[in-house]
Every structure is written in structure tokens, then in C-alpha cells.
Write an enzyme that holds these catalytic residues in place. Structure first.
Site, PDB file in Angstrom:
ATOM      1  N   ASP A 115       0.787  -1.241   0.000  1.00  0.00           N
ATOM      2  CA  ASP A 115       0.000   0.000   0.000  1.00  0.00           C
ATOM      3  C   ASP A 115       0.817   1.288   0.000  1.00  0.00           C
ATOM      4  OD1 ASP A 115      -2.606  -1.096  -0.112  1.00  0.00           O
ATOM      5  OD2 ASP A 115      -2.434  -1.692   1.984  1.00  0.00           O
ATOM      6  N   ASP A 174      -6.364  -4.037  -6.729  1.00  0.00           N
ATOM      7  CA  ASP A 174      -6.109  -2.726  -6.119  1.00  0.00           C
ATOM      8  C   ASP A 174      -4.653  -2.265  -6.335  1.00  0.00           C
ATOM      9  OD1 ASP A 174      -7.871  -4.554  -4.879  1.00  0.00           O
ATOM     10  OD2 ASP A 174      -8.085  -3.330  -3.099  1.00  0.00           O
TER      11      ASP A 174
HETATM   12  N1  GLY Z   1      -7.331  -1.556  -1.198  1.00  0.00           N
HETATM   13  C1  GLY Z   1      -8.326  -1.956  -0.292  1.00  0.00           C
HETATM   14  C2  GLY Z   1      -9.714  -1.661  -0.695  1.00  0.00           C
HETATM   15  O1  GLY Z   1     -10.027  -1.220  -1.778  1.00  0.00           O
HETATM   16  O2  GLY Z   1     -10.564  -1.895   0.136  1.00  0.00           O
END
Ligand code: GLY
Length: 397
Positions: A115, A174
Site C-alpha cells: 500500500d 487494487d
Molecule cells: N485496497 C483496499 C480496498 O479497496 O478496500
């Protein structure tokens, strides 16, 4: 007398037509940005009394939930402040943006999850874009190196989460969002390794994450020894084979950005195919704000996910500027519809309410019963980004 009544009929006809006309988009954008400034300044004032914390959401009783810098959403509120400073030039917003950005600084060393791009590029990235602060550049480059430690050459991807009992090397859609930091780092440093990691990740994801209809699985679990796909799963969607709404939006945004940063036409084609899948989806609601999963079993009563709508709108505005007519007009019109919906009382809070977040009705993780029908800091971020992107287009300033 007769002339007066003709005049009255004409006037009431005019008033009727005027009230049926949608508000000019420029007015919607400005009013929403001004509202966002008020809400965000109030949030920043509150955060001043909560050192090291960052706003995340509200709990079921409406109480503010904050995070430390390590939670994946930490960079979004600093990013909102930077965009609103760009809009308003207000030094109170500049000071708040600086204060909140500092709270994310330690994430430049994070190597235990993917992240880093979300956390640093939204905060330090926007800060660098608007101030040119050389120190922000160093943080971002360090962060890109940290993210790169998760690149798995045998697979060709950046590993998202660490191994657990479910999978050995999971990569989630993501993760496309984190490539923006890597593309930037390559341009900035002249070191091609960052771009190679990003391109490899985008290519491998394009090959393995997408179904023939251009919907995406959420999680691809790879075998780290062979690099082969071991399983296709979901973590936050309704089912392994469903189309989790936010994941679809991440994919759309990710390939739009990958095309912008590489000019490789295959990424543009991929972005358009995802956009066409979403904008033409038979279960896309009339107002353009997706259900939390396009295959949720209780549609049309399923919850909406405003965060998925905001990410999609921001991506569509950008995509509309990268393609020719008639696609350009189609994508822009859809984004405009989404923005008008989000700016309406159905989704946008009233002043001082909603814990000072901007938008209501997002969904974080329904399978884990976490963050269900609440404000989310990233819904606000992509809404404000979409407004700023729209505002730059001719006629909207
Ligand atoms: N990246 C985590 C979400 O979209 O919840």
C-alpha cells in the site's frame, strides 16, 4: 388584461423550463469544492488535537474512527487537503496539508505490504506536485524502493499481502494503483528498474486478472515457486466469481494511469474495455453509483458503494481526455452523471454533519462486516480529485 395573462403564461412556462434544466456543471463543481473546503478544514482542526492520527471513517454510532500511518488509507486525507489547497490557495489548507502529510512520513520504509503507493503518492506526491519540496521527493523515492522489495521476478508482480493460510503470494487488483509511484520514480530518478517493475506488474495483471468480459477477479493467488496462477478468489467481494465494484474501479483507474504514464496503446485498450463493461453494465444503477458488487444477490436493494463511484468518475474524466470522439464524450458524460449524483443530497453530507467527511454511503468490506454504509476517506479523495480534473476542462473553470 388579455396581454397580462399571456405574459403570465409565458413567465410560468419559462420558470418551469428553467427549473427543469440541470444546474450548470461549473456551478456543481464549485459548490462541491467549496463544501469540501469547509468540511475538510473542520476535520483538520479536529485532527490537530489528535497527534499522529489520520481520519478513516465513522463507526456504527457515528463516532470518528482514525488510523495510524500504517493503515492503507492514511495518505488520503492529506491528499484531499492538497487538492483543496490547489483549488483555493488558502494557507490554512496548505498548513493542514503539511501537518497531515508529515504523519505519513514513516511509510517510506514499509516493506510488509503493497500500500506504499496509496499512502505516499496521494500525500507526498500531491505535496511535491504543488510545492516542489525536495524533501518530499526523497521520501517518495525511498518509498518506491521499499515497494520494489515486494516485486517477485518469477511471477512478474508486486506481492500485495503476505502469505497466510489462504494463499502464498496474493496479488489484488487494487495493487494497480501503486504503479503510479513507480512510474513517477523512474522519471524522477532516471532509474529504469521502477518502470520495469510497473510494466511487468501491469502486463501480468492484464493477462491473469481479467475475465473475457473484462470484469476482474479481486485476488490472484500465485505459486511463488513456479509463478503460475494457483487460484482466483475474492476477499472483499460477494463471491470468487463476482465483480466486486471497487475492484473494477481500481482496474479502470490503474490502466488509464498506466497508459498516461507509458503511452502503450494496449493499456488504453484495456482501460476502454473495462470502462465499456462498467458503463454498459445491466446492473449499473441509473444514477451511476454502483452497488457494492455488480453481482450482489439483493440487487436492487443492495448497498451502494460511493467509493467505487468516485474512483470510477475520476478515472473516466482522465480517460475521456485520452481517447477520441465519440468515446471521449461518452466517458465524460458518464463521469458527469456520477459527479452530479455524488454532489446531490442522496450521497453528499450537509455542512458540519457526517463527522466532517464529504460523502456518505460507501462500503469497505461487507464479508468482514467492516465499514458498511459509511463515509470513507478514499471516497472523499477520489471525489475531490474528479472535481479538480473536471474543473480543468474547458468551460468548467
Ligand atoms: N485496497 C483496499 C480496498 O479497496 O478496500
Amino acid at each position: 388584461m388579455k396581454r397580462l395573462s399571456i405574459l403570465m403564461v409565458a413567465l410560468s412556462g419559462f420558470l418551469f423550463l428553467a427549473s427543469a434544466q440541470p444546474r450548470p456543471l461549473k456551478a456543481v463543481i464549485d459548490e462541491s469544492l467549496q463544501f469540501s473546503v469547509s468540511q475538510s478544514l473542520a476535520m483538520a482542526k479536529l485532527m490537530k488535537s489528535m497527534p499522529a492520527r489520520l481520519p478513516r471513517t465513522l463507526d456504527a454510532s457515528g463516532k470518528l474512527v482514525t488510523s495510524n500511518s500504517a493503515w492503507w488509507t492514511s495518505g488520503f486525507f492529506p491528499g484531499v487537503l492538497w487538492y483543496l489547497y490547489e483549488y483555493s490557495g488558502d494557507t490554512a489548507l496548505l498548513n493542514a496539508a503539511r501537518m497531515m502529510t508529515e504523519r505519513v512520513r514513516d511509510q517510506q520504509y514499509t516493506t510488509d505490504n503493497h500500500d506504499v503507493g496509496f499512502m505516499l503518492y496521494c500525500s507526498f506526491g500531491n505535496g511535491l506536485r504543488l510545492t516542489g519540496n525536495d524533501d518530499y521527493k526523497k521520501v517518495l523515492l525511498r518509498g518506491a524502493e521499499s515497494l520494489g522489495t515486494r516485486f517477485r521476478p518469477r511471477i512478474g508482480c508486486i506481492q500485495s499481502w503476505n502469505a497466510d493460510q489462504r494463499w502464498q503470494c496474493p496479488v489484488i487488483i487494487d495493487n494497480m494503483m501503486n504503479l503510479e509511484l513507480l512510474f513517477w520514480a523512474s522519471r524522477e530518478s532516471g532509474d529504469s528498474k521502477f518502470r520495469q517493475w510497473a510494466v511487468s506488474h501491469a502486463d501480468t495483471t492484464m493477462k491473469n486478472h481479467f475475465r473475457p468480459d473484462y470484469s476482474t477477479w479481486h485476488v490472484i493467488a500465485y505459486n511463488p515457486e513456479t509463478g503460475a496462477v494457483a487460484a482466483r478468489k475474492t476477499a472483499q467481494g460477494f463471491a470468487d466469481e463476482s465483480a466486486w465494484a471497487r475492484g473494477q474501479s481500481w482496474g479502470l483507474y490503474g490502466y488509464t494511469m498506466s497508459y498516461r504514464d507509458t503511452r502503450d496503446p494496449k493499456y488504453l485498450t484495456q482501460a476502454c474495455r473495462i470502462a465499456d463493461f462498467l458503463t454498459g453494465h445491466p446492473r449499473m444503477p441509473e444514477d451511476g453509483i454502483p452497488y457494492w458488487d455488480y453481482d450482489a444477490p439483493d440487487i436492487p436493494n443492495a448497498l451502494r458503494d460511493v467509493s467505487a463511484g468516485a474512483i470510477m468518475a475520476s478515472a473516466l474524466v482522465e480517460l475521456s481526455q485520452l481517447v477520441e470522439a465519440p468515446l471521449s464524450a461518452k466517458y465524460l458524460a458518464f463521469a458527469e452523471k456520477q459527479i452530479r449524483s455524488m454532489a446531490s443530497p442522496r450521497y453528499r453530507a450537509t455542512m458540519g454533519a457526517n463527522g466532517n467527511f464529504i460523502l456518505m454511503h460507501s462500503v469497505g468490506n461487507i464479508p468482514s462486516r467492516s465499514e458498511v454504509d459509511v463515509p470513507l476517506t478514499y471516497a472523499d479523495y477520489y471525489f475531490v480529485e474528479a472535481l479538480m480534473r473536471l474543473r480543468k476542462l474547458p468551460g468548467n473553470r
